[in-house]
Motif scaffolding. Structure first.
Motif, mmCIF file in Angstrom:
data_model
loop_
_atom_site.group_PDB
_atom_site.id
_atom_site.type_symbol
_atom_site.label_atom_id
_atom_site.label_comp_id
_atom_site.label_asym_id
_atom_site.label_seq_id
_atom_site.Cartn_x
_atom_site.Cartn_y
_atom_site.Cartn_z
ATOM 1 N N CYS A 249 -47.528 14.952 28.596
ATOM 2 C CA CYS A 249 -46.445 14.042 28.416
ATOM 3 C C CYS A 249 -45.352 14.410 29.348
ATOM 4 O O CYS A 249 -44.928 13.408 30.351
ATOM 5 C CB CYS A 249 -45.827 14.013 26.979
ATOM 6 S SG CYS A 249 -45.914 12.574 26.123
ATOM 7 N N CYS B 50 -51.871 4.350 23.874
ATOM 8 C CA CYS B 50 -51.324 2.816 24.175
ATOM 9 C C CYS B 50 -52.802 1.798 23.997
ATOM 10 O O CYS B 50 -52.844 0.711 23.361
ATOM 11 C CB CYS B 50 -50.536 2.518 25.014
ATOM 12 S SG CYS B 50 -49.126 3.357 25.054
ATOM 13 N N SER C 170 -42.632 5.442 28.809
ATOM 14 C CA SER C 170 -43.155 6.123 27.840
ATOM 15 C C SER C 170 -43.098 7.722 27.899
ATOM 16 O O SER C 170 -43.372 8.304 26.912
ATOM 17 C CB SER C 170 -44.830 6.016 28.280
ATOM 18 O OG SER C 170 -45.307 6.540 29.570
#
Length: 229
Positions: A60, A153, A206
């Motif tokens: 991430c 997603c 994101s």
């Protein structure tokens, strides 16, 4: 009689207030102090990186989100943010990714309590975990890129579910031009990851780190070879 009742209610209210404050303070203390004193001399960046950062955070953060976790010097500069978000608030990792386990939290808290040493204070070391390098195969790309940065997603029930990335066949047959076998420069899977892409993937908002140049080259190599398993 009424006066006595009012007096009792007033005293009871004060008692509840004091008890509530005491409970909150005790809870906060217990919540924050979770480090393991017996491990203070043994923890190191390598240990924390192998168990926590590389496994549950870097996909991430990477070099995005304002908190770079890809090097010791960068992690050291963000110790307070890391402590706040993972140990105090427990807001990281974000949903739907699983929270850090109690063992993860204890290790991280112990390392931070020790001052975030790069090597163990007692001089001990541990062998590095052997990780398989990214290869131009679907299995490798799926495990190292798609599962970590895309499928959150691009899966049923999520915002990009119509663009499926579950198999080479699905991507080749997709009406969105995800993969054109033998033509990486014409394949959407490559085009959307380039820094100059109009709609960069993963989206910057994101929080996921953008693909590295070497990762993009591996994907291009795989497509150039026919995008097979």
């Amino acid at each position: 009689m009424i006066r006595e009742r009012l007096k009792l209610i007033f005293i009871y209210g004060i008692f509840l207030g004091l008890y509530s404050c005491s409970y909150r303070n005790e809870k906060k203390t217990n919540f924050e102090v979770i480090f393991n004193p017996a491990m203070l001399e043994k923890v190191s960046y390598q240990m924390v990186n192998q168990q926590v950062f590389s496994q549950k955070c870097i996909s991430c953060h990477g070099d995005s989100g304002g908190v770079n976790l890809e090097s010791y010097s960068s992690v050291l500069g963000h110790l307070e943010k890391i402590k706040q978000s993972t140990i105090k608030d427990r807001s990281m990792p974000k949903s739907p990714y699983p929270k850090l386990t109690e063992a993860d939290l204890i290790l991280l808290a112990t390392w931070i309590q020790a001052g975030g040493p790069e090597t163990a204070l007692d001089g001990s070391t541990q062998p590095p975990v052997q990780t398989e390098p990214l290869k131009p195969t679907f299995k490798s790309i799926q495990q190292n890129i798609l599962q970590k940065k895309c499928l959150i997603c691009h899966s049923p029930g999520n915002e990009a579910e119509r663009v499926t990335l579950n198999s080479p066949e699905e991507m080749i047959d997709s009406p969105y031009g995800i993969i054109v076998p033998g033509e990486p420069d014409e394949s959407g899977l490559v085009l959307v990851t380039l820094p100059a892409a109009r709609k960069l993937m993963p989206p910057p908002k994101s929080g996921f780190a953008a693909l590295k140049p070497e990762e993009i080259e591996i994907v291009k190599d795989w497509i150039a070879k026919g995008a097979k398993d």
